[in-house]
Scaffold this motif. Structure first.
Motif, PDB file in Angstrom:
ATOM      1  N   ALA A   7       0.859  -1.188   0.000  1.00  4.88           N
ATOM      2  CA  ALA A   7       0.000   0.000   0.000  1.00  4.88           C
ATOM      3  C   ALA A   7       0.892   1.234   0.000  1.00  4.88           C
ATOM      4  O   ALA A   7       1.842   1.325   0.788  1.00  4.88           O
ATOM      5  CB  ALA A   7      -0.916  -0.001   1.219  1.00  4.88           C
ATOM      6  N   VAL A 151      -3.863  -0.061   5.551  1.00  4.70           N
ATOM      7  CA  VAL A 151      -4.404  -0.501   4.253  1.00  4.70           C
ATOM      8  C   VAL A 151      -3.735  -1.798   3.818  1.00  4.70           C
ATOM      9  O   VAL A 151      -4.408  -2.724   3.338  1.00  4.70           O
ATOM     10  CB  VAL A 151      -4.220   0.597   3.184  1.00  4.70           C
ATOM     11  N   SER A 155      -5.948  -5.230   3.439  1.00  8.73           N
ATOM     12  CA  SER A 155      -6.049  -5.887   2.129  1.00  8.73           C
ATOM     13  C   SER A 155      -5.514  -7.311   2.189  1.00  8.73           C
ATOM     14  O   SER A 155      -6.093  -8.224   1.590  1.00  8.73           O
ATOM     15  CB  SER A 155      -5.311  -5.075   1.068  1.00  8.73           C
ATOM     16  N   ASN A 185     -10.809  -0.102   2.409  1.00  9.80           N
ATOM     17  CA  ASN A 185     -10.692   1.270   2.897  1.00  9.80           C
ATOM     18  C   ASN A 185     -11.430   1.456   4.221  1.00  9.80           C
ATOM     19  O   ASN A 185     -10.938   2.126   5.140  1.00  9.80           O
ATOM     20  CB  ASN A 185     -11.235   2.237   1.838  1.00  9.80           C
ATOM     21  N   ALA A 188      -9.449  -0.260   6.960  1.00 11.52           N
ATOM     22  CA  ALA A 188      -8.227   0.504   7.239  1.00 11.52           C
ATOM     23  C   ALA A 188      -8.547   1.760   8.049  1.00 11.52           C
ATOM     24  O   ALA A 188      -7.780   2.158   8.941  1.00 11.52           O
ATOM     25  CB  ALA A 188      -7.537   0.879   5.932  1.00 11.52           C
ATOM     26  N   ASN A 204      -5.892   7.075   4.287  1.00 17.68           N
ATOM     27  CA  ASN A 204      -6.209   5.684   3.945  1.00 17.68           C
ATOM     28  C   ASN A 204      -6.917   5.594   2.594  1.00 17.68           C
ATOM     29  O   ASN A 204      -6.733   4.629   1.853  1.00 17.68           O
ATOM     30  CB  ASN A 204      -7.036   5.008   5.039  1.00 17.68           C
ATOM     31  N   THR A 208      -5.475   3.459  -0.483  1.00 17.44           N
ATOM     32  CA  THR A 208      -6.301   2.393  -1.055  1.00 17.44           C
ATOM     33  C   THR A 208      -6.502   2.573  -2.551  1.00 17.44           C
ATOM     34  O   THR A 208      -6.299   1.651  -3.342  1.00 17.44           O
ATOM     35  CB  THR A 208      -7.682   2.347  -0.361  1.00 17.44           C
TER      36      THR A 208
END
Length: 383
Positions: A7, A151, A155, A185, A188, A204, A208
């Protein structure tokens, strides 16, 4: 089962401070990343703990799965859906983190470890796992390192659940679908709240989605850059008190409302003009250079206005003086008072000149990073 995620960090190209008072700002992803390797071992390996490895710092923390299950069973069942971390859950997570021997000079890591435990236990429960983290972003410098961390974790964790599906060929770095990115998102952002209390959500979101984002009064618009931008990012290594800097600007606004309003209005125009330039195609070398000149002028104007409201710093001024010798445009990014400075690197600049600038800045004790601006957001890689 194994997945890697990365990220990006972020920079503010224009609009710092003024955005708090309703003006437009522009943030952009940069190709400096937080990397996460997440592995759920097969039962045959008999792993019994959730292990977090902070590779850059040589630190490893682990919690027996049974210990986590027993601890969380005392408050409630695991949240079946995305929801904010309750006070009870956060208090329990804090106690689990306090059990670990975090070095005295690294106690600031506690909130990040809390965010990790919240995200992991909320998404995967108490399954044994290994999570290894590295980062190319300097911490606490205004480049969105904490958002990038959240993030990348979200993910990776979601990619090994049924909540996120990846269609097609699962090779190389993959970008998730829009709905999956929205879910990443949101998770996060909950992690960011543990780290920062009341984050804006900008960091964030940029990490993202990637690219560039124009934001004003809570409304976000994704911009499409037509030509790559290269920046030299100089980390002054001077820590700044963001709250104090924001409060100082607010006090000036209360004493000189008309003047400060005019400055914020000017910054709003700078951000909007920059957005237009970014989205306007540039064809041919002459057009690209003309576009870069406009961006340089806007950066310098934005910096001048930030200097007027007293959010620059001696360290920032040293960077400006150094880059000005090479006819390069620079501005602070973020809260100011230290932190990082952006310098646009024109497409025509030679590597020799860039290295000379870097050498001078590093001789002053600063850290220099080169970055492409407005690239990919979070991505995952399987296998």
């Amino acid at each position: 089962m194994e997945v890697r995620s990365r990220a990006p960090g972020k920079i503010i190209l224009a609009g710092e401070h003024a955005v708090v008072h309703g003006s437009t700002a522009i943030a952009a992803a940069i190709d400096l990343y937080t990397h996460v390797l997440f592995r759920l071992p097969p039962p045959s390996e008999n792993q019994v703990s959730v292990e977090l490895e902070l590779k850059d710092m040589g630190l490893v923390f682990s919690w027996p799965s049974q210990r986590l299950e027993e601890a969380f069973s005392t408050i409630d069942t695991l949240p079946p859906i995305l929801q904010p971390c309750s006070e009870d859950r956060l208090e329990l997570i804090l106690s689990l983190v306090k059990e670990k021997s975090i070095p005295e000079d690294k106690l600031w890591l506690s909130s990040g470890i809390c965010a990790f435990l919240y995200l992991y236990t909320s998404i995967h429960g108490y399954k044994p796992a290994t999570v290894a983290i590295t980062s190319e972003l300097p911490l606490g410098s205004g480049l969105g390192s904490s958002a990038s961390f959240c993030v990348a974790l979200a993910s990776a964790f979601l990619s090994l659940t049924t909540a996120v599906s990846v269609n097609g060929e699962r090779s190389g770095w993959l970008t998730l679908s829009a709905s999956n990115l929205d879910l990443v998102n949101k998770w996060a952002f909950e992690g960011e709240k543990i780290l920062h209390g009341k984050p804006s959500g900008i960091d964030n979101t940029v990490s993202t989605l990637g690219s560039l984002i124009m934001f004003k009064s809570g409304e976000l618009t994704q911009l499409q850059s037509t030509t790559p931008l290269r920046m030299l990012i100089t980390n002054t290594k001077v820590t700044r008190n963001t709250k104090a800097l924001v409060a100082g600007v607010a006090e000036k606004a209360s004493r000189h409302p008309g003047v400060i309003h005019a400055i914020f209005t000017a910054i709003d125009f700078i951000s909007k003009e920059l957005a237009t330039i970014i989205e306007t195609p540039a064809i041919g070398d002459i057009s690209i250079r003309a576009r870069e000149k406009l961006i340089e002028e806007l950066m310098e104007m934005n910096q001048g206005l930030l200097q007027i409201i007293k959010v620059s710093h001696d360290s920032i001024e040293k960077v400006l003086q150094t880059t000005a010798k090479y006819k390069l445009a620079s501005k602070l990014t973020g809260a100011g008072g230290g932190g990082c400075v952006l310098t646009l690197l024109p497409t025509s600049i030679s590597n020799t000149v860039v290295e000379k600038v870097v050498a001078e800045l590093e001789a002053l004790g600063f850290q220099c990073l080169k970055a492409e601006v407005g690239g990919n957001g979070v991505q995952v890689c399987f296998g």
